[in-house]
Design a protein around this motif. Structure first.
Motif, PDB file in Angstrom:
ATOM      1  N   ILE A  46       0.839  -1.202   0.000  1.00 54.51           N
ATOM      2  CA  ILE A  46       0.000   0.000   0.000  1.00 54.51           C
ATOM      3  C   ILE A  46       0.875   1.253   0.000  1.00 54.51           C
ATOM      4  N   ASP A  47       1.941   1.233   0.813  1.00 52.13           N
ATOM      5  CA  ASP A  47       2.852   2.383   0.843  1.00 52.13           C
ATOM      6  C   ASP A  47       3.456   2.635  -0.536  1.00 52.13           C
ATOM      7  N   ASN A  48       3.823   1.573  -1.217  1.00 52.81           N
ATOM      8  CA  ASN A  48       4.410   1.718  -2.556  1.00 52.81           C
ATOM      9  C   ASN A  48       3.395   2.233  -3.566  1.00 52.81           C
ATOM     10  N   ILE A  49       2.177   1.729  -3.488  1.00 56.19           N
ATOM     11  CA  ILE A  49       1.124   2.142  -4.431  1.00 56.19           C
ATOM     12  C   ILE A  49       0.745   3.604  -4.221  1.00 56.19           C
ATOM     13  N   LEU A  50       0.795   4.052  -2.945  1.00 55.28           N
ATOM     14  CA  LEU A  50       0.423   5.437  -2.623  1.00 55.28           C
ATOM     15  C   LEU A  50       1.596   6.400  -2.709  1.00 55.28           C
ATOM     16  N   ASP A  51       2.709   5.947  -3.229  1.00 56.91           N
ATOM     17  CA  ASP A  51       3.893   6.802  -3.384  1.00 56.91           C
ATOM     18  C   ASP A  51       3.505   8.072  -4.149  1.00 56.91           C
ATOM     19  N   PRO A  52       3.686   9.239  -3.527  1.00 54.58           N
ATOM     20  CA  PRO A  52       3.265  10.496  -4.185  1.00 54.58           C
ATOM     21  C   PRO A  52       4.048  10.810  -5.464  1.00 54.58           C
ATOM     22  N   ASN A  53       5.192  10.153  -5.655  1.00 54.83           N
ATOM     23  CA  ASN A  53       6.000  10.409  -6.856  1.00 54.83           C
ATOM     24  C   ASN A  53       5.524   9.601  -8.066  1.00 54.83           C
ATOM     25  N   LYS A  54       4.550   8.731  -7.846  1.00 59.83           N
ATOM     26  CA  LYS A  54       4.031   7.943  -8.965  1.00 59.83           C
ATOM     27  C   LYS A  54       3.263   8.820  -9.941  1.00 59.83           C
ATOM     28  N   LYS A  55       3.292   8.404 -11.206  1.00 61.45           N
ATOM     29  CA  LYS A  55       2.590   9.185 -12.241  1.00 61.45           C
ATOM     30  C   LYS A  55       1.084   8.937 -12.194  1.00 61.45           C
ATOM     31  N   ARG A  56       0.682   7.696 -11.840  1.00 56.62           N
ATOM     32  CA  ARG A  56      -0.752   7.377 -11.836  1.00 56.62           C
ATOM     33  C   ARG A  56      -1.364   7.691 -10.473  1.00 56.62           C
ATOM     34  N   SER A  57      -2.639   8.012 -10.484  1.00 59.66           N
ATOM     35  CA  SER A  57      -3.376   8.243  -9.238  1.00 59.66           C
ATOM     36  C   SER A  57      -3.912   6.918  -8.723  1.00 59.66           C
ATOM     37  N   LEU A  58      -4.295   6.902  -7.445  1.00 59.82           N
ATOM     38  CA  LEU A  58      -4.899   5.698  -6.862  1.00 59.82           C
ATOM     39  C   LEU A  58      -6.181   5.349  -7.608  1.00 59.82           C
ATOM     40  N   ARG A  59      -6.923   6.354  -7.959  1.00 58.64           N
ATOM     41  CA  ARG A  59      -8.178   6.120  -8.686  1.00 58.64           C
ATOM     42  C   ARG A  59      -7.910   5.373  -9.994  1.00 58.64           C
ATOM     43  N   GLU A  60      -6.884   5.780 -10.708  1.00 59.69           N
ATOM     44  CA  GLU A  60      -6.539   5.119 -11.975  1.00 59.69           C
ATOM     45  C   GLU A  60      -6.125   3.668 -11.742  1.00 59.69           C
ATOM     46  N   ASP A  61      -5.343   3.442 -10.696  1.00 63.80           N
ATOM     47  CA  ASP A  61      -4.915   2.075 -10.380  1.00 63.80           C
ATOM     48  C   ASP A  61      -6.112   1.180 -10.071  1.00 63.80           C
ATOM     49  N   LEU A  62      -7.060   1.715  -9.295  1.00 65.08           N
ATOM     50  CA  LEU A  62      -8.246   0.937  -8.928  1.00 65.08           C
ATOM     51  C   LEU A  62      -9.109   0.640 -10.160  1.00 65.08           C
ATOM     52  N   GLU A  63      -9.326   1.638 -10.983  1.00 66.21           N
ATOM     53  CA  GLU A  63     -10.151   1.429 -12.176  1.00 66.21           C
ATOM     54  C   GLU A  63      -9.512   0.415 -13.123  1.00 66.21           C
ATOM     55  N   THR A  64      -8.199   0.526 -13.315  1.00 61.91           N
ATOM     56  CA  THR A  64      -7.492  -0.426 -14.181  1.00 61.91           C
ATOM     57  C   THR A  64      -7.578  -1.837 -13.629  1.00 61.91           C
ATOM     58  N   THR A  65      -7.430  -1.956 -12.322  1.00 62.65           N
ATOM     59  CA  THR A  65      -7.483  -3.273 -11.677  1.00 62.65           C
ATOM     60  C   THR A  65      -8.852  -3.908 -11.825  1.00 62.65           C
ATOM     61  N   VAL A  66      -9.885  -3.161 -11.574  1.00 59.82           N
ATOM     62  CA  VAL A  66     -11.251  -3.698 -11.692  1.00 59.82           C
ATOM     63  C   VAL A  66     -11.526  -4.123 -13.130  1.00 59.82           C
ATOM     64  N   TYR A  67     -11.163  -3.281 -14.080  1.00 61.03           N
ATOM     65  CA  TYR A  67     -11.410  -3.601 -15.493  1.00 61.03           C
ATOM     66  C   TYR A  67     -10.704  -4.894 -15.899  1.00 61.03           C
ATOM     67  N   ARG A  68      -9.435  -5.025 -15.535  1.00 51.35           N
ATOM     68  CA  ARG A  68      -8.666  -6.199 -15.953  1.00 51.35           C
ATOM     69  C   ARG A  68      -9.087  -7.459 -15.206  1.00 51.35           C
ATOM     70  N   GLU A  69      -9.516  -7.302 -13.975  1.00 47.26           N
ATOM     71  CA  GLU A  69      -9.988  -8.476 -13.233  1.00 47.26           C
ATOM     72  C   GLU A  69     -11.307  -9.000 -13.810  1.00 47.26           C
ATOM     73  N   LYS A  70     -12.197  -8.112 -14.166  1.00 44.38           N
ATOM     74  CA  LYS A  70     -13.461  -8.547 -14.763  1.00 44.38           C
ATOM     75  C   LYS A  70     -13.217  -9.193 -16.131  1.00 44.38           C
ATOM     76  N   LEU A  71     -12.273  -8.660 -16.869  1.00 43.43           N
ATOM     77  CA  LEU A  71     -11.915  -9.237 -18.160  1.00 43.43           C
ATOM     78  C   LEU A  71     -11.329 -10.636 -17.976  1.00 43.43           C
ATOM     79  N   ARG A  72     -10.463 -10.805 -16.971  1.00 43.26           N
ATOM     80  CA  ARG A  72      -9.870 -12.128 -16.677  1.00 43.26           C
ATOM     81  C   ARG A  72     -10.953 -13.140 -16.337  1.00 43.26           C
ATOM     82  N   ILE A  73     -11.882 -12.760 -15.500  1.00 42.04           N
ATOM     83  CA  ILE A  73     -12.944 -13.675 -15.060  1.00 42.04           C
ATOM     84  C   ILE A  73     -13.820 -14.101 -16.235  1.00 42.04           C
ATOM     85  N   ARG A  74     -14.061 -13.156 -17.124  1.00 45.00           N
ATOM     86  CA  ARG A  74     -14.932 -13.434 -18.271  1.00 45.00           C
ATOM     87  C   ARG A  74     -14.230 -14.277 -19.338  1.00 45.00           C
ATOM     88  N   SER A  75     -12.965 -13.997 -19.597  1.00 50.62           N
ATOM     89  CA  SER A  75     -12.291 -14.628 -20.729  1.00 50.62           C
ATOM     90  C   SER A  75     -11.432 -15.836 -20.357  1.00 50.62           C
TER      91      SER A  75
END
Length: 564
Positions: A44-73
């Motif tokens: 969590i500390d690494n994911i919330l690193d303020p120097n990262k280019k992506r926001s937490l919101r982007e990480d969560l949205e990407t994760t949900v999208y790819r997980e649903k795709l994995r489950i379906r395909s």
């Protein structure tokens, strides 16, 4: 540089750490719950690193999208029963965050992150059991040795014979005593080449044979579909790796698991090439994800423990077989991916999947030896280390790797710097693979035959060459022998410079070495790559250009083509 031990005599190695209670992996298992919490917090500390280019919101949205795709395909039996419903709820909670004020949304997103990372950490974490490890150790040694005896000693009773042990078949060369010393002084990360499904089992046996403590390693989650295999793998220190999951939160959690395990002193096994080499070539480009965790773990050790920090040692391992059971399938995959429409795969009855038991029986009941070269240990920057774990630069001067992590007198976090370090380490591992590679006669006869055929057809590209008619695939033995000797002479020179190893059987008289090579190259395949003509022993016939190309590729990277 010297190449270490040429050939180890039969030795009975004592255990480096006799007391299982002192094995780092045992301590990790005893404190599994605390370790999972540590991995969760660090991730969590690494994911919330303020120097990262992506926001937490982007990480969560990407994760949900790819997980649903994995489950379906691509769903698997081993997936959690609530997989589909869980990610549906996560998606809804993420949507609900949009209606909240910024501070409340941020808090809700962090709570969601905590839950997801906790779920991933629990999934990844292994569960080592001493009793299962001891049983598996005896089972592997007994079972494989019995298979060897069945191959060499005819009759049903051969299965119970003690005439041969696995170390009669597997030649362990290089620096086995060196790695034992390093295991007493720090954390060893073994990084083998990867050619066959047999590799992980073989390296696991080598670890046991050398008396090293158990290593943790990543095992594909798909293997846990089979209950019996899942029991053993789960109990032998494996952590689960789901290669379907490409989302940023899972990948960060997986890397953090490896980093924290290394910091706890757990010896680790990585296949830095990722998957098996499809082409048969020594890897040229490594997957740097897990490899980067060695750099991060070493820096964290220096940050927290100063001069007393535990060192992490990288040990390359070269694996050599006369034949790879999966070679026809692997080379077809490689050619299809590389050539696309220029290449098509003919029907091949060999290209079906093999059950694990059948695979092992066929492999170990062949009379072909195996070579495992333990490379010289390096620090995480690719510098050689001595038996005491001291690092030395290219000029032979002793250095302190800690200095490479210092800025303005203090250990600092510099991701760009560490990315460069991992690239340097990857390059050094590739160099070591070439140096520790032991050339078999089977490799050289395949290389010679393929190169002669190329020289005869200079205007053909690779795919046209692979489709040459049968009448163009006959080689004159004397011409072949002359070229074989020329290339072998070049390999001798490289060997003297410490740039490659030479198998003892390759040093026989040319006629004997050639016969040995042709007899063993691709010895299992239904369609052999090359054979002596049945009616004329002064001619060599190429029967399968695809698999010949695969075995030829093992000697790519040594500039031998200039001499033929």
């Amino acid at each position: 540089m010297t190449l270490g031990v040429k050939r180890k005599n039969k030795v009975k190695y004592s255990e480096v750490v006799p007391s299982a209670e002192k094995w780092p992996i045992v301590q990790l298992s005893k404190n599994r719950k605390d370790f999972v919490e540590l991995v969760t917090k660090s991730s969590i500390d690494n994911i919330l690193d303020p120097n990262k280019k992506r926001s937490l919101r982007e990480d969560l949205e990407t994760t949900v999208y790819r997980e649903k795709l994995r489950i379906r395909s691509n769903p698997w039996k081993v997936d959690p029963e609530d997989d589909r419903s869980y990610w549906k709820k996560v998606q809804q909670r993420l949507v609900d965050c949009q209606s909240l004020e910024d501070s409340q949304a941020s808090k809700a997103e962090k709570e969601l992150l905590q839950e997801i990372v906790q779920r991933y950490s629990e999934e990844i974490a292994g569960n080592f059991k001493k009793s299962s490890y001891r049983f598996a150790k005896k089972f592997v040694a007994f079972g494989f040795a019995r298979l060897l005896n069945a191959a060499r000693v005819k009759g049903v009773m051969a299965l119970f014979s003690k005439q041969l042990d696995l170390d009669d078949k597997v030649n362990i060369i290089g620096y086995p005593d060196h790695i034992r010393e390093l295991a007493k002084r720090g954390t060893v990360v073994m990084v083998p080449m990867h050619y066959s499904n047999i590799d992980s089992i073989l390296v696991g046996w080598v670890i046991q044979f050398l008396g090293l403590p158990p290593f943790i390693y990543g095992a594909g989650l798909n293997l846990f579909n089979i209950k019996v295999i899942a029991y053993f793998i789960n109990s032998l220190g494996a952590y689960k790796v789901d290669r379907r999951k490409k989302n940023p939160i899972y990948l960060e959690t997986l890397k953090t698991y490896s980093t924290e395990a290394l910091r706890k002193g757990c010896h680790s096994l990585f296949f830095p090439g990722g998957t098996r080499s499809r082409s048969g070539k020594i890897e040229k480009a490594l997957k740097l994800g897990l490899l980067s965790t060695t750099i991060e773990a070493q820096r964290l050790n220096y940050q927290h423990d100063g001069e007393q920090a535990g060192k992490i040692f990288i040990v390359p391992v070269a694996l050599n077989y006369h034949f790879t059971l999966e070679a026809p399938v692997l080379i077809n995959d490689y050619l299809r991916a590389k050539g696309q429409e220029r290449y098509y795969v003919e029907n091949d009855e060999f290209s079906t999947s093999y059950k694990i038991a059948t695979f092992l029986i066929k492999f170990f009941t062949k009379g072909s030896n195996i070579s495992v070269t333990i490379g010289k240990g390096m620090d995480v920057l690719g510098n050689y280390v001595d038996d005491e774990g001291n690092s030395y630069n290219n000029q032979g001067q002793q250095i302190n790797p800690r200095d490479y992590f210092i800025t303005n007198g203090a250990i600092t976090v510099d991701k760009q710097r560490e990315q460069e370090y991992v690239r340097i380490l990857g390059k050094r591992i590739i160099e070591e693979y070439h140096m520790q590679n032991e050339v078999f006669a089977s490799h050289l006869v395949a290389y010679t035959a393929f190169r002669i055929t190329m020289r005869r057809n200079p205007k053909l590209d690779l795919y046209s060459l692979l489709r040459l008619p049968e009448e163009d695939l006959t080689l004159d033995y004397e011409e072949f022998k002359a070229n074989f000797k020329k290339l072998r002479k070049k390999l001798y020179k490289l060997n003297k410079k410490g740039k490659v190893r030479i198998a003892e059987h390759l040093e026989r008289k040319a006629d004997e070495a050639i016969k040995h090579g042709i007899r063993n190259v691709g010895m299992y395949h239904a369609k052999r790559p090359m054979v002596f003509d049945k009616d004329n022993d002064k001619e060599i016939r190429i029967l399968d250009m695809n698999t010949l190309y695969y075995y030829h590729n093992r000697l790519e990277g040594y500039a031998l083509e200039k001499y033929l």
